[in-house]
Design a protein around this motif. Structure first.
Motif, PDB file in Angstrom:
ATOM      1  N   GLY A  71       0.766  -1.233   0.000  1.00 56.83           N
ATOM      2  CA  GLY A  71       0.000   0.000   0.000  1.00 56.83           C
ATOM      3  C   GLY A  71       0.797   1.283   0.000  1.00 56.83           C
ATOM      4  N   GLY A  72       2.102   1.197   0.118  1.00 58.05           N
ATOM      5  CA  GLY A  72       2.888   2.425   0.092  1.00 58.05           C
ATOM      6  C   GLY A  72       2.925   3.027  -1.303  1.00 58.05           C
ATOM      7  N   GLY A  73       3.523   4.212  -1.398  1.00 61.28           N
ATOM      8  CA  GLY A  73       3.635   4.851  -2.701  1.00 61.28           C
ATOM      9  C   GLY A  73       3.880   6.330  -2.592  1.00 61.28           C
ATOM     10  N   LEU A  74       3.686   6.999  -3.721  1.00 64.12           N
ATOM     11  CA  LEU A  74       3.882   8.442  -3.816  1.00 64.12           C
ATOM     12  C   LEU A  74       2.528   9.120  -3.891  1.00 64.12           C
ATOM     13  CD1 LEU A  74       5.666  10.971  -4.342  1.00 64.12           C
ATOM     14  CD2 LEU A  74       5.569  10.375  -6.774  1.00 64.12           C
ATOM     15  N   VAL A  75       2.340  10.153  -3.090  1.00 65.20           N
ATOM     16  CA  VAL A  75       1.074  10.872  -3.067  1.00 65.20           C
ATOM     17  C   VAL A  75       1.355  12.353  -2.847  1.00 65.20           C
ATOM     18  CG1 VAL A  75       0.730  10.533  -0.588  1.00 65.20           C
ATOM     19  CG2 VAL A  75      -1.255  10.855  -2.075  1.00 65.20           C
ATOM     20  N   GLN A  76       0.483  13.180  -3.335  1.00 61.67           N
ATOM     21  CA  GLN A  76       0.629  14.615  -3.113  1.00 61.67           C
ATOM     22  C   GLN A  76       0.123  15.000  -1.735  1.00 61.67           C
ATOM     23  OE1 GLN A  76      -1.367  16.566  -6.419  1.00 61.67           O
ATOM     24  NE2 GLN A  76       0.568  16.738  -7.529  1.00 61.67           N
ATOM     25  N   ALA A  77       0.621  16.105  -1.232  1.00 61.24           N
ATOM     26  CA  ALA A  77       0.167  16.602   0.066  1.00 61.24           C
ATOM     27  C   ALA A  77      -1.346  16.771   0.049  1.00 61.24           C
ATOM     28  CB  ALA A  77       0.837  17.926   0.379  1.00 61.24           C
ATOM     29  N   GLY A  78      -1.961  16.348   1.140  1.00 64.66           N
ATOM     30  CA  GLY A  78      -3.411  16.379   1.235  1.00 64.66           C
ATOM     31  C   GLY A  78      -4.080  15.099   0.798  1.00 64.66           C
ATOM     32  N   GLY A  79      -3.324  14.207   0.197  1.00 61.33           N
ATOM     33  CA  GLY A  79      -3.861  12.957  -0.299  1.00 61.33           C
ATOM     34  C   GLY A  79      -3.952  11.880   0.766  1.00 61.33           C
ATOM     35  N   SER A  80      -4.336  10.699   0.322  1.00 60.13           N
ATOM     36  CA  SER A  80      -4.552   9.572   1.227  1.00 60.13           C
ATOM     37  C   SER A  80      -3.877   8.315   0.698  1.00 60.13           C
ATOM     38  CB  SER A  80      -6.050   9.284   1.392  1.00 60.13           C
ATOM     39  OG  SER A  80      -6.732  10.385   1.942  1.00 60.13           O
ATOM     40  N   LEU A  81      -3.508   7.460   1.624  1.00 59.72           N
ATOM     41  CA  LEU A  81      -2.999   6.124   1.315  1.00 59.72           C
ATOM     42  C   LEU A  81      -3.508   5.164   2.373  1.00 59.72           C
ATOM     43  CD1 LEU A  81       0.774   6.664   0.389  1.00 59.72           C
ATOM     44  CD2 LEU A  81      -1.030   5.897  -1.161  1.00 59.72           C
ATOM     45  N   ARG A  82      -3.595   3.899   1.993  1.00 62.25           N
ATOM     46  CA  ARG A  82      -3.977   2.861   2.950  1.00 62.25           C
ATOM     47  C   ARG A  82      -2.924   1.770   2.928  1.00 62.25           C
ATOM     48  NH1 ARG A  82      -8.596  -1.762   2.913  1.00 62.25           N
ATOM     49  NH2 ARG A  82      -9.202  -1.685   5.119  1.00 62.25           N
TER      50      ARG A  82
END
Length: 119
Positions: free
Chosen positions: A8-19
Protein backbone atom coordinates in the motif's frame (compact mmCIF):
# COMPACT_ATOMS: atom_id res chain seq x y z
CA UNK A 1 7.59 -17.62 13.68
CA UNK A 2 5.47 -14.90 12.12
CA UNK A 3 5.79 -13.58 8.60
CA UNK A 4 4.52 -10.10 7.74
CA UNK A 5 3.73 -8.85 4.25
CA UNK A 6 3.09 -5.15 3.82
CA UNK A 7 1.49 -3.35 0.92
CA UNK A 8 0.00 0.00 0.00
CA UNK A 9 2.89 2.43 0.09
CA UNK A 10 3.64 4.85 -2.70
CA UNK A 11 3.88 8.44 -3.82
CA UNK A 12 1.07 10.87 -3.07
CA UNK A 13 0.63 14.62 -3.11
CA UNK A 14 0.17 16.60 0.07
CA UNK A 15 -3.41 16.38 1.24
CA UNK A 16 -3.86 12.96 -0.30
CA UNK A 17 -4.55 9.57 1.23
CA UNK A 18 -3.00 6.12 1.32
CA UNK A 19 -3.98 2.86 2.95
CA UNK A 20 -1.35 0.45 4.21
CA UNK A 21 -2.02 -3.22 4.84
CA UNK A 22 0.00 -5.84 6.69
CA UNK A 23 -0.95 -9.50 6.63
CA UNK A 24 0.50 -11.86 9.23
CA UNK A 25 0.98 -15.57 8.67
CA UNK A 26 2.63 -18.43 10.49
CA UNK A 27 2.27 -18.66 14.27
CA UNK A 28 -0.43 -16.04 14.57
CA UNK A 29 -2.57 -17.53 17.31
CA UNK A 30 -0.72 -15.72 20.09
CA UNK A 31 -0.51 -12.31 18.43
CA UNK A 32 -1.74 -9.53 20.68
CA UNK A 33 -0.82 -6.03 19.57
CA UNK A 34 -0.40 -5.02 15.93
CA UNK A 35 0.88 -1.67 14.83
CA UNK A 36 2.79 0.61 12.54
CA UNK A 37 6.06 2.45 13.02
CA UNK A 38 7.92 4.71 10.65
CA UNK A 39 11.45 5.87 10.05
CA UNK A 40 12.36 8.98 8.10
CA UNK A 41 15.88 9.51 6.72
CA UNK A 42 18.27 10.45 9.48
CA UNK A 43 15.70 9.89 12.20
CA UNK A 44 14.92 7.15 14.66
CA UNK A 45 12.07 4.76 14.13
CA UNK A 46 8.94 6.07 15.83
CA UNK A 47 5.57 4.68 16.76
CA UNK A 48 2.69 5.69 14.52
CA UNK A 49 -0.21 3.67 15.86
CA UNK A 50 -1.02 0.41 17.60
CA UNK A 51 -4.14 -1.65 18.13
CA UNK A 52 -4.68 -4.40 20.65
CA UNK A 53 -6.51 -7.64 20.03
CA UNK A 54 -9.47 -6.11 21.85
CA UNK A 55 -9.43 -3.09 19.55
CA UNK A 56 -7.86 -0.49 21.84
CA UNK A 57 -5.87 2.02 19.82
CA UNK A 58 -2.94 4.30 20.47
CA UNK A 59 -1.67 7.05 18.15
CA UNK A 60 1.30 9.34 17.94
CA UNK A 61 0.25 12.93 18.53
CA UNK A 62 1.47 13.89 15.07
CA UNK A 63 -1.05 11.62 13.34
CA UNK A 64 -4.09 11.88 15.62
CA UNK A 65 -7.16 12.88 13.67
CA UNK A 66 -5.53 12.02 10.34
CA UNK A 67 -4.61 8.34 10.56
CA UNK A 68 -6.83 5.43 11.55
CA UNK A 69 -5.58 1.98 12.50
CA UNK A 70 -7.81 -1.07 12.27
CA UNK A 71 -7.46 -4.83 12.19
CA UNK A 72 -9.26 -7.88 10.92
CA UNK A 73 -8.55 -10.69 13.38
CA UNK A 74 -10.02 -13.32 11.08
CA UNK A 75 -7.53 -12.35 8.38
CA UNK A 76 -4.83 -11.39 10.91
CA UNK A 77 -4.35 -8.18 8.97
CA UNK A 78 -3.75 -4.66 10.23
CA UNK A 79 -4.53 -1.56 8.24
CA UNK A 80 -3.46 2.07 8.43
CA UNK A 81 -5.67 4.59 6.69
CA UNK A 82 -3.68 7.78 6.22
CA UNK A 83 -5.52 10.97 5.30
CA UNK A 84 -4.41 14.58 4.94
CA UNK A 85 -0.87 13.47 4.33
CA UNK A 86 1.90 16.05 4.46
CA UNK A 87 5.59 15.90 3.50
CA UNK A 88 6.54 15.27 7.14
CA UNK A 89 4.81 11.90 6.86
CA UNK A 90 7.40 10.76 4.32
CA UNK A 91 9.13 7.69 5.73
CA UNK A 92 9.48 3.95 5.50
CA UNK A 93 6.53 2.45 7.34
CA UNK A 94 7.04 -0.81 9.20
CA UNK A 95 4.40 -3.23 10.39
CA UNK A 96 4.96 -4.65 13.87
CA UNK A 97 3.20 -7.44 15.73
CA UNK A 98 3.73 -8.70 19.26
CA UNK A 99 3.24 -12.28 20.33
CA UNK A 100 2.87 -13.06 24.00
CA UNK A 101 4.40 -16.42 24.91
CA UNK A 102 4.33 -17.35 28.60
CA UNK A 103 4.63 -13.72 29.55
CA UNK A 104 7.42 -12.97 27.09
CA UNK A 105 6.83 -10.37 24.39
CA UNK A 106 8.16 -11.32 20.96
CA UNK A 107 8.34 -8.59 18.31
CA UNK A 108 8.15 -9.21 14.59
CA UNK A 109 8.74 -6.63 11.86
CA UNK A 110 7.73 -6.31 8.25
CA UNK A 111 10.17 -5.40 5.53
CA UNK A 112 8.91 -1.83 5.32
CA UNK A 113 7.00 0.08 2.69
CA UNK A 114 7.97 3.52 1.42
CA UNK A 115 5.51 6.39 1.72
CA UNK A 116 6.50 9.60 -0.04
CA UNK A 117 4.41 12.76 0.19
CA UNK A 118 5.24 15.52 -2.26
CA UNK A 119 4.50 19.16 -1.56
Amino acid sequence: QVQLVESGGGLVQAGGSLRLSCAASGSTSSINTMGWYRQAPGKQRELVATISIAGSTNYADSVKGRFTISRDNAKMTVYLQMNSLNPEDTAVYYCNVIRVIRGTLLHYWGQGTQVTVSS
